[in-house]
Enzyme design. Sequence first.
Site, PDB file in Angstrom:
ATOM      1  N   HIS A 247       0.865  -1.180   0.000  1.00  0.00           N
ATOM      2  CA  HIS A 247       0.000   0.000   0.000  1.00  0.00           C
ATOM      3  C   HIS A 247       0.904   1.232   0.000  1.00  0.00           C
ATOM      4  O   HIS A 247       1.004   1.945   0.994  1.00  0.00           O
ATOM      5  CB  HIS A 247      -0.896  -0.056   1.239  1.00  0.00           C
ATOM      6  CG  HIS A 247      -2.007   0.924   1.244  1.00  0.00           C
ATOM      7  ND1 HIS A 247      -2.576   1.418   2.395  1.00  0.00           N
ATOM      8  CD2 HIS A 247      -2.686   1.524   0.227  1.00  0.00           C
ATOM      9  CE1 HIS A 247      -3.531   2.271   2.100  1.00  0.00           C
ATOM     10  NE2 HIS A 247      -3.611   2.352   0.794  1.00  0.00           N
ATOM     11  N   ASP A 296      -0.958   5.004  -4.765  1.00  0.00           N
ATOM     12  CA  ASP A 296      -1.651   4.176  -3.774  1.00  0.00           C
ATOM     13  C   ASP A 296      -1.051   2.795  -3.585  1.00  0.00           C
ATOM     14  O   ASP A 296      -0.937   2.324  -2.461  1.00  0.00           O
ATOM     15  CB  ASP A 296      -3.126   4.041  -4.164  1.00  0.00           C
ATOM     16  CG  ASP A 296      -3.981   3.460  -3.052  1.00  0.00           C
ATOM     17  OD1 ASP A 296      -3.729   3.778  -1.877  1.00  0.00           O
ATOM     18  OD2 ASP A 296      -4.916   2.689  -3.352  1.00  0.00           O
TER      19      ASP A 296
END
Length: 616
Positions: A247, A296
Amino acid sequence: MTKLSIRGGTTTNAKLLQWVDEIAQLTKPDNIHWCDGSQAEYDSLCQMMVDAGTLIRLNAAKRPNSYLCRSDPGDVARVEDRTFICSPNKGDAGPTNNWVDPREMKVTMNKLFDGSMKGRTMYVVPFSMGPLGSHIAHVGVEITDSAYVAVSMRVMTRMGQAVLDVMGTDGDFVPCIHSVGKPLAPGEADVAWPCNPKNIYITHFPEDRSIWSYGSGYGGNALLGKKCFALRIASVMARDEGWLAEHMLIVGVENPEGEKTYVAAAFPSACGKTNFAMLVPPAGFEGWKIWTVGDDIAWIKPGADGRLYAINPEAGFFGVAPGTGAHTNYNAIASCRANSIFTNVALTDDGDIWWEGLTEDKPAHVIDWKGRDWTPESPEPAAHPNSRFAAPAAQCPSIDPDWENPNGVPISAFLFGGRLSKNMPLVFQSFNWAHGVYLGATMGSEATAAAVGQAAIRRDPMAMLPFCGYDMADYFSHWLNIGRKLSNPPGVFRVNWFRKDDNGKFMWPGFGDNMRVLKWVVDRVRGRGFAVESPLGFMPRQEDLEWTGLDFPAEKFHELMKIDREAGLAEARDHEVHFDKFFERLPKEFVAERELLKARLLRSPKVWELPRAEGK
């Protein structure tokens, strides 16, 4: 079955054809459409949703080829308590995931999906996570009864016939099955946003590499390439195959001489992740450039040269709208200037979009995300706090020329950061790889106020707490193992943009001025940056950062970098509580790192401070 009039994709992949037929027999749709990913298909599906009231076409002069969507008020965000990891052994899911036996869950899901697409069209959505044909990329196929999902997947991934061509006759894929859970009886009128919010299941089967999602049509619950595949399933694939699914944002830092250094960074929510991914260098950094590879998610694989190489598996940004404006993130706003889908934001009187923070002045009137009249005196926000924009990454002004390089970009540094108001310095570097993994594993943000002026920390290891598809202690061990196999592992750094002074004011300006920290990070991994040893790690002195264009007193910088011994020891004890839940799976290196941290703090002064330059 009848067919849609839109031309669809074609394939000869026997495994895929058989699977689609099996799911069609289970879900019983009225139509099947194989998505080809073309502009004509996208336009046709969007027009179909405009006619159905699902989408609102925005003013073409202000926001070309863009749409607004309003979801059901009960279906507005990820639902972590309805998200399950269904590994055969409960221990493999770990204490941070919801677990159900896969045999039991498959019985449940088969019952839910039986006839779930009656009266609807079943869309077959082939997609590639990563550049087509890249050895770091992987292919998935999502079956969904939501046209909103089909068009959003075209924005967010490489989707359509080109993916089917890459798969060929025998290529493998991750099967992703999604239904809004709202079948239609013959003659029953549909609603603008069908969903079943009281019966949501987002289920992952790591051994099968499959995903089943039911009941929600929103965001990561329904766009299964995103968190479900790219993190939860991919993290298991990465564990088994020797890479990392993280992430993380990815940025390239280019100096005036043209030298480019790539950095990957993990920040929990509300920690400035998108702003950092699209950072604009401040005054004093003329000739420097920040390039955006991803905002992201990062897939990171070891290369033959002993370095790590990363791709952004996505093709679009799915950004949180509120708080994003041209004054805070110019590149994000420029990215959604056209060809974008906005969900749960407000509609202006001239057919454009608005949300809190988009502009410094509020409009006199808009239609809010629930379709109601709104003025600045209205009691509720105009846009939902989790409202989103989906925009093609290629439209970002700072998009890196190598963002679709199939070989990825070389990662020289990892940054881990949280939102902490006390005691955590602006930046420091780990002593070594194992210490760096420990820093990532203990990162987090303040949650609620607690006693003695302290604040409770919500630990979010590597910002992966909701997204790791297996036991997190095993995940820590996997990170340690990756580093052992690298001849040139990246440097690891902790950052904290959110330390406050005694008056509760942020001490660091943040935003573009984070470039000053980033330059020091680059200098360190390039072997030319100076640092001193602290109880926490290697730190820059005041004179080691670039201050041109910013009036930041040396005294304030030293205050920003102070370490209080007792607060540090309390933090170390809290690490022990944090790790207790992992029992015997916790890497033994972490026990050693914690004890070393305590020892360094105990040897330090009551308040440790950076050495000062002469005359300061």
